[in-house]
Design an enzyme around this catalytic site. Structure first.
Site, PDB file in Angstrom:
ATOM      1  N   ILE A 470      -2.329  -0.179   2.699  1.00 53.94           N
ATOM      2  CA  ILE A 470      -1.899  -1.468   3.257  1.00 53.94           C
ATOM      3  C   ILE A 470      -0.656  -1.312   4.135  1.00 53.94           C
ATOM      4  O   ILE A 470       0.110  -2.250   4.327  1.00 53.94           O
ATOM      5  CB  ILE A 470      -1.651  -2.504   2.150  1.00 53.94           C
ATOM      6  CG1 ILE A 470      -0.615  -1.994   1.126  1.00 53.94           C
ATOM      7  CG2 ILE A 470      -2.934  -2.863   1.447  1.00 53.94           C
ATOM      8  CD1 ILE A 470      -0.181  -3.055   0.123  1.00 53.94           C
ATOM      9  N   GLY A 471      -0.511  -0.093   4.653  1.00 55.82           N
ATOM     10  CA  GLY A 471       0.669   0.203   5.455  1.00 55.82           C
ATOM     11  C   GLY A 471       1.679   1.028   4.703  1.00 55.82           C
ATOM     12  O   GLY A 471       2.749   1.363   5.228  1.00 55.82           O
ATOM     13  N   THR A 472       1.355   1.389   3.462  1.00 59.10           N
ATOM     14  CA  THR A 472       2.297   2.098   2.596  1.00 59.10           C
ATOM     15  C   THR A 472       2.289   3.601   2.810  1.00 59.10           C
ATOM     16  O   THR A 472       3.222   4.282   2.387  1.00 59.10           O
ATOM     17  CB  THR A 472       1.961   1.798   1.128  1.00 59.10           C
ATOM     18  OG1 THR A 472       0.557   1.978   0.936  1.00 59.10           O
ATOM     19  CG2 THR A 472       2.312   0.361   0.785  1.00 59.10           C
ATOM     20  N   ALA A 514      -0.097   5.109  -5.143  1.00 59.91           N
ATOM     21  CA  ALA A 514       0.121   6.512  -4.782  1.00 59.91           C
ATOM     22  C   ALA A 514      -0.011   7.425  -5.985  1.00 59.91           C
ATOM     23  O   ALA A 514      -0.662   8.487  -5.912  1.00 59.91           O
ATOM     24  CB  ALA A 514       1.501   6.674  -4.145  1.00 59.91           C
ATOM     25  N   ASN A 620       6.500  11.594  -0.305  1.00 59.45           N
ATOM     26  CA  ASN A 620       6.761  11.707   1.136  1.00 59.45           C
ATOM     27  C   ASN A 620       8.066  10.987   1.416  1.00 59.45           C
ATOM     28  O   ASN A 620       8.171   9.775   1.224  1.00 59.45           O
ATOM     29  CB  ASN A 620       5.610  11.080   1.936  1.00 59.45           C
ATOM     30  CG  ASN A 620       5.798  11.202   3.439  1.00 59.45           C
ATOM     31  OD1 ASN A 620       6.832  10.841   3.993  1.00 59.45           O
ATOM     32  ND2 ASN A 620       4.784  11.709   4.120  1.00 59.45           N
ATOM     33  N   THR A 623       7.648   7.981   4.160  1.00 56.39           N
ATOM     34  CA  THR A 623       6.929   6.770   3.763  1.00 56.39           C
ATOM     35  C   THR A 623       7.636   6.078   2.604  1.00 56.39           C
ATOM     36  O   THR A 623       7.662   4.842   2.530  1.00 56.39           O
ATOM     37  CB  THR A 623       5.475   7.076   3.385  1.00 56.39           C
ATOM     38  OG1 THR A 623       5.445   8.019   2.316  1.00 56.39           O
ATOM     39  CG2 THR A 623       4.708   7.630   4.581  1.00 56.39           C
ATOM     40  N   GLU A 694       7.741  -1.182  -4.778  1.00 58.01           N
ATOM     41  CA  GLU A 694       8.344  -2.472  -5.085  1.00 58.01           C
ATOM     42  C   GLU A 694       9.764  -2.389  -5.641  1.00 58.01           C
ATOM     43  O   GLU A 694      10.487  -3.389  -5.611  1.00 58.01           O
ATOM     44  CB  GLU A 694       7.451  -3.235  -6.064  1.00 58.01           C
ATOM     45  CG  GLU A 694       6.137  -3.667  -5.424  1.00 58.01           C
ATOM     46  CD  GLU A 694       5.128  -4.176  -6.422  1.00 58.01           C
ATOM     47  OE1 GLU A 694       4.836  -5.381  -6.401  1.00 58.01           O
ATOM     48  OE2 GLU A 694       4.620  -3.367  -7.224  1.00 58.01           O
TER      49      GLU A 694
END
Length: 733
Positions: A470-472, A514, A620, A623, A694
């Protein structure tokens, strides 16, 4: 995950790709427009659907005058399926159908029809004109703490009610106490991409839906149950998602409407929500009223912690904002109470938004801790360190890993906390300057996920899973894990994600994506390593995989040559187990903020922020940092900007677009500093990583709010902190 995993193969691979700040492998496709999102798939003979929302906040649909618009140019049909259409979006991870039946209206904007046209413009024009007759009923359109509260709620990530010891007696006996109430408003996820679905049925009665959804595996089951078809007949494809933040965890009304309309027409139907509809009918973070009670001895050690939250939701829904979820374990204290109640209102469904619970709960807890520190006359960081628990204070189990103390102390040194002055003491011209701090905590969990890895004879590998990005950065992180484990260059790994035709996965949500999907890839690749070792007739411990070569016993061969002409395949599956019960698992951090408040205008400017986090192995650096930057930006928004406003006559959301729902923009966000602490968590999963997506928002708003107080000496407990709440109390000279 029943046993700790003290050894991870990622620590012995020789390429060392995991942990590096590898640039996004999907980046070129995105910036060049080649990444296809839900609304961008091109299919033949598509009809365009525009949703129609109810124009009342409570009542019944009496009639829809379909004939009034069917004759308009380009209009195909109007579909009203009162029983099948879904009233509200589904919560994430559920597999049952969401609440269905839209003839009885429960909130303003509830979707009651879909207008179909040969063009989007024709359908939109007809949707605006569609006459609907209602029988208006009496609704509850304002939140009131005097309303009857529903405390008999099912467990929702955390028990609704819990108690330990006697908090009332402890508060009465404590020499220093705080008893205050903080309120936070409803918020919207405001993801860049609106909700969209493209539905098409084949001749065998199977549905393919291209959608913007975070959890395709469970979403497909929700959709199947809603439509009354077998789950095997529903495929969801969600390869790229333009942000979700929880609003796309479960299916939303456009998915069912598009599917029903497509079946009715016998042709594909594309339904894309207008921005206003995203605000009207997807999901909101609930508003909250949070009573915080803290009692301490004169030494600063807590003897009482009370966190009592009242949130809101529709009468038919049981989800509650779990604001006290981190209060259970963040600080020591033998007398504790954490409770959650609901007030029933005719507003849009409340549900999960980024860091549900902690994002607003840590505003109240961390501001209350600052208030207690002020009463005690000790430094806010010292108070937090004094109350560091040796184990989970409620469950009495050890922490799997916990870097809160390091985050606070190292963050304080890096931020220059020692230069902080008493409240209202630092002034630069017309600006009052202050510093604030807040702890961050976000429970870590592992969700059942699978991934399939195939090593091909040409020395490339394919990783496939229903996991989403979702863009993560899922595409990139999973590529790094596969490349390291298989000894292949990054460009020789092909990722296939977001399709329920692949093996199931929990998807993106709850900060588990992840670690869960990454562990599944790890396990699948580990099996392939074992097969490669067998093909070379060596023990796996003797095998080195690097740069596409398999090396053992002074022999080096191309990895692909060991496949003997056929792909070597393996599927890895991870699931939660006893480790989650035996240990408290969470990511931790500390936020530091410096703000300036203008004494003339009341303007608040965040001048700088620092976030220090411990979240196991960082997969990473780039990210992960981006996730924390985004979370901290969310925190600035929660502290100073974001607020959904409901019309108390109808429950309608008044500020229902990105012009009037204020989120931080470039001018509101300073240069943010993010630091990751070295950490491994052997109890979390075999790759030793914990959730990072989060924890960056958790406590961030509290740090900003505490900085505003330190700058001005004005404690605002009603969020967001806007200039009108400061100006009457600011210095006049």
């Amino acid at each position: 995950m029943d046993k700790p995993q003290p050894v991870s193969r990622l620590d012995t691979t020789v390429q060392g790709l995991v942990g590096l700040g590898v640039e996004r492998v999907d980046g070129p496709a995105k910036v060049s427009g080649q990444a296809i999102y839900a609304a961008e798939y091109r299919v033949d003979d598509v009809a365009y659907g525009v949703l129609v929302g109810a124009g009342i906040g409570k009542g019944k649909v009496v009639s829809v005058d379909v004939d009034a618009v069917k004759g308009l140019p380009g209009v195909i049909d109007v579909v009203t399926d009162y029983d099948t259409f879904i009233r509200v979006s589904q919560q994430g991870g559920e597999t049952e159908a969401p609440t269905q039946g839209v003839k009885d209206i429960e909130y303003f904007g509830e979707i009651v029809a879909i207008v179909l046209g040969d063009t989007y413009e024709a359908a939109r024009d007809a949707a605006i004109r569609l006459p609907i007759e209602y029988d208006t009923g009496a609704g509850v359109f304002a939140f009131s703490m005097d309303a009857e509260r529903d405390g008999d709620l099912p467990e929702n990530n955390t028990p609704a009610q819990s108690a330990q010891g006697d908090i009332d007696a402890a508060m009465d006996a404590a020499p220093v106490t705080v008893d205050v109430t903080y309120t936070t408003p409803s918020q919207n996820s405001a993801a860049m991409e609106p909700h969209a679905s493209l539905a098409m049925w084949d001749g065998d009665g199977a549905l393919t839906l291209y959608g913007a959804y975070q959890m395709p595996t469970s979403d497909a089951q929700q959709l199947a149950k809603s439509l009354g078809v077998a789950a095997s007949k529903v495929r969801i494809v969600s390869r790229f998602i333009g942000g979700g933040f929880g609003s796309k965890l479960g299916i939303a009304p456009e998915s069912v409407a598009a599917a029903v309309a497509a079946k009715r027409l016998g042709r594909p139907v594309k339904a894309v929500m207008m921005r206003q509809q995203v605000f009207d009918v997807t999901v909101r973070r609930s508003n909250t009223s949070q009573r915080m009670r803290l009692g301490a001895g004169t030494d600063g050690r807590l003897v009482a912690i009370g966190h009592e939250t009242t949130a809101s939701n529709l009468d038919t829904e049981d989800y509650f904002e779990p604001a006290g979820i981190s209060t259970h374990f963040l600080y020591a204290g033998e007398n504790r109470k954490v409770s959650h109640d609901l007030v029933r209102v005719n507003w849009l469904l409340s549900g999960s938004m980024r860091a549900p619970g902690e994002a607003v709960g840590l505003i109240a807890l961390e501001c209350a801790m600052d208030e207690l520190a002020e009463k005690l006359g000790i430094d806010p960081i010292e108070l937090r360190l004094l109350n560091e628990p040796a184990e989970d204070p409620e469950k009495k189990v050890p922490f799997s890993s916990r870097s809160l103390k390091a985050a606070l102390t190292q963050g304080a040194e890096r931020f220059g906390w020692s230069k902080r002055q008493p409240a209202g003491a630092r002034r630069e011209g017309d600006w009052l300057i202050g510093m604030g701090v807040a702890s961050a905590a976000r429970a870590n969990t592992l969700m059942k996920s699978s991934a399939k890895v195939a090593l091909h004879p040409d020395g490339t590998a394919t990783v496939s899973s229903a996991m989403t990005d979702i863009g993560t950065g899922s595409y990139t992180i999973l590529t790094q894990i596969a490349a390291d484990m298989l000894g292949l260059p990054l460009d020789r790994i092909r990722m296939e994600l977001g399709d329920t035709n692949h093996v199931p996965a929990a998807g993106s949500g709850g900060s588990w994506g992840a670690a869960s999907a990454g562990s599944a890839v790890y396990l699948a690749a580990q099996t392939i390593r074992q097969k490669l070792a067998k093909a070379m007739d060596v023990d796996e411990e003797e095998l080195t995989l690097k740069d596409g070569q398999a090396i053992a016993r002074n022999r080096s061969v191309p990895i692909g040559s060991l496949t003997e002409g056929e792909p070597i395949e393996a599927t890895g599956t991870i699931d939660k187990g006893k480790q989650e019960e035996l240990f408290n698992q969470a990511s931790y951090g500390a936020h530091f903020a410096e703000v300036g408040v203008n004494v003339v205008t009341g303007e608040i400017r965040v001048r700088r922020m620092l976030g220090v986090f411990g979240a196991g192995r960082i997969l990473n650096q780039q990210t992960a940092r981006s996730q924390c930057l985004g979370g901290m930006t969310f925190g600035i928004g929660a502290a100073l900007h974001e607020e959904l406003i409901h019309d108390e006559r109808t429950g309608k959301i008044v500020n229902r677009d990105l012009a009037e729902y204020h989120i931080p923009v470039n001018a509101d966000v300073p240069d943010l500093d993010v630091v990751f602490l070295p950490e491994r968590d052997i109890h979390a999963n075999p790759i030793h990583a914990k959730g990072i997506g989060e924890v960056g928002i958790c406590g961030a708003a509290g740090a900003v709010a505490n900085a505003v107080y330190n700058a001005t000496g004005i404690r605002v407990r009603d969020f967001p902190i806007t200039l009108d709440k400061l100006m009457p109390h600011l210095p006049q000279e």
